[in-house]
Design a protein around this motif. Sequence first.
Motif, PDB file in Angstrom:
ATOM      1  N   THR A 103     -22.925 -19.094 -16.460  1.00  0.00           N
ATOM      2  CA  THR A 103     -24.268 -18.717 -16.017  1.00  0.00           C
ATOM      3  C   THR A 103     -24.539 -17.247 -16.317  1.00  0.00           C
ATOM      4  O   THR A 103     -25.597 -16.890 -16.848  1.00  0.00           O
ATOM      5  N   ASP A 109     -17.957 -16.488 -16.812  1.00  0.00           N
ATOM      6  CA  ASP A 109     -18.850 -17.344 -16.036  1.00  0.00           C
ATOM      7  C   ASP A 109     -20.019 -17.727 -16.937  1.00  0.00           C
ATOM      8  O   ASP A 109     -20.747 -16.873 -17.426  1.00  0.00           O
ATOM      9  N   GLU A 128     -19.471 -22.461  -9.960  1.00  0.00           N
ATOM     10  CA  GLU A 128     -18.533 -22.636 -11.068  1.00  0.00           C
ATOM     11  C   GLU A 128     -17.108 -22.446 -10.553  1.00  0.00           C
ATOM     12  O   GLU A 128     -16.720 -21.343 -10.149  1.00  0.00           O
ATOM     13  N   TYR A 179     -21.087 -13.578 -10.296  1.00  0.00           N
ATOM     14  CA  TYR A 179     -20.628 -14.922 -10.656  1.00  0.00           C
ATOM     15  C   TYR A 179     -21.525 -15.983 -10.049  1.00  0.00           C
ATOM     16  O   TYR A 179     -22.340 -15.708  -9.153  1.00  0.00           O
ATOM     17  N   ASN A 180     -21.371 -17.185 -10.559  1.00  0.00           N
ATOM     18  CA  ASN A 180     -22.038 -18.353 -10.001  1.00  0.00           C
ATOM     19  C   ASN A 180     -21.027 -19.052  -9.097  1.00  0.00           C
ATOM     20  O   ASN A 180     -20.012 -19.558  -9.575  1.00  0.00           O
ATOM     21  N   SER A 181     -21.302 -19.083  -7.813  1.00  0.00           N
ATOM     22  CA  SER A 181     -20.352 -19.653  -6.849  1.00  0.00           C
ATOM     23  C   SER A 181     -20.160 -21.154  -7.026  1.00  0.00           C
ATOM     24  O   SER A 181     -19.249 -21.744  -6.442  1.00  0.00           O
ATOM     25  N   THR A 201     -26.951 -18.135  -9.104  1.00  0.00           N
ATOM     26  CA  THR A 201     -26.718 -19.561  -9.311  1.00  0.00           C
ATOM     27  C   THR A 201     -27.401 -20.093 -10.567  1.00  0.00           C
ATOM     28  O   THR A 201     -27.162 -21.222 -10.974  1.00  0.00           O
ATOM     29  N   LYS A 202     -28.245 -19.275 -11.178  1.00  0.00           N
ATOM     30  CA  LYS A 202     -28.887 -19.636 -12.440  1.00  0.00           C
ATOM     31  C   LYS A 202     -29.174 -18.367 -13.222  1.00  0.00           C
ATOM     32  O   LYS A 202     -29.174 -17.256 -12.672  1.00  0.00           O
ATOM     33  N   SER A 203     -29.410 -18.527 -14.522  1.00  0.00           N
ATOM     34  CA  SER A 203     -29.542 -17.368 -15.400  1.00  0.00           C
ATOM     35  C   SER A 203     -30.679 -16.445 -14.987  1.00  0.00           C
ATOM     36  O   SER A 203     -30.595 -15.224 -15.151  1.00  0.00           O
ATOM     37  N   VAL A 251     -23.850 -13.005  -6.214  1.00  0.00           N
ATOM     38  CA  VAL A 251     -23.963 -14.367  -6.739  1.00  0.00           C
ATOM     39  C   VAL A 251     -25.289 -14.605  -7.454  1.00  0.00           C
ATOM     40  O   VAL A 251     -26.348 -14.184  -6.989  1.00  0.00           O
TER      41      VAL A 251
END
Length: 317
Positions: free
Chosen positions: A218, A216, A165, A161-163, A192-194, A190
Motif C-alpha cells: 500500500t 508494504d 498487511e 504501514y498498512n495494518s 489502509t489505502k494509497s 497507519v
Amino acid sequence: MRRLILAFAAATAFILPAHAENVTVAVTAIVEHPALDAARDGVKQALAEAGYKEGENLKFVYQSAQGNPGTAAQIARQFVGDAPNVIVPISTPSAQAIVGATRDIPIVFTAVSDPVGAQLIKDMEKPGRNVTGLSDMLPVADHLALIKEITPNAKTIGYIYNSAEANSVSTLAALKAAAHKAGLKVVESVATKSAEVQGATRALVGKADVIYVPTDNTIVSAFEAAAGVAAEAKLPLYAADTDSVARGAIAALGFNYFDVGKQTGQIVVRVLKGEKPGDIPAKVAVGTDLVLNKKAAAAVGLTLPESATKRATKIIE
C-alpha cells in the motif's frame, strides 16, 4: 485394475505437467509497483532460461488486484477455475488469497516477508501440501544500522504501514525488537489505502527523526506521496525496497526484486519438471543491494558518508 489406475494418477498428480508440451503459469500481484513488477519479470526470465518461452510452449498469465483484497480473491477463484500448471502469487495478500482458494494446484509464492506468520505454510523446511516459495524477510537490524550510519543523531524511527498487511505487521514486530536493542524508539502511522499515505506521513512530522517504509504494498504504491511530505519537512526517508530510492528515499538496503523473481522462477521450473511443492523447502531470497540517492539526501540537508557510498551498489546523483 481401476484402483491401480487411480492410485497411479494420484501419485503422478504433480508429475504430469512436466511432460506436457505446453504449460501455463498464472501470476498475480496485489498491486502494480516497480518491485512487484520486477519480481514478475524475473519469474518470466527464469522460465525462458529453462526453456519455457512465452508464445512457444508457455502461456504466461498475469493479473493485478489493483490494491483490492476483494479483487485478489476474485483472481484466485478465476485462476483455480482455469487450472494452470503453477500459480505464482506475488506479495502476502495475493498469496493468502491463492492459498485459501486451492489445495490442489501447485503454488509458488514470492515477495512474502513471513510465510509462516501469514499462515501460508507451517514450516520453512517442510512446507507441505501444494505450497512453497520465496520469502523476502527484511534484515531490519541491518536497516537500523544503516539509518544510524547516515543519520547518527536519529532517536525515533517513524514507521508507515498498512495494518491489514500481515507482512508489515510482522516486520513492525521485528523492527521494534531490533530498535530496542539499538536504543531507538519506533513511532507508527497507519495508511489502509494509497490515498491515506500522504496523511499518514504528515502524522509523523514532529514525532520522528527519520521515516522508514517497509516493503508494504500500500505504501510503496504511493511512495511519491510519502517522499513529498518527507522532503518538505526535511525528514530523511529510508526504504526497504531499493526501487523506492529513485522515487525519493535517501537510501535502501534490500533485494533486487528482478533477482528475487528469477530465484522464484527457478522453483517454478522444479515444479514444472515434477517436484511436489510441499517437498521443496521455502527459502529466504539471497542477496542485498545498497542504493543511495544523493539528491534526496541533499534535499533534507544530509551528505551521505563515504563509508556508505564506498559500498553502495548504485548511487543516484
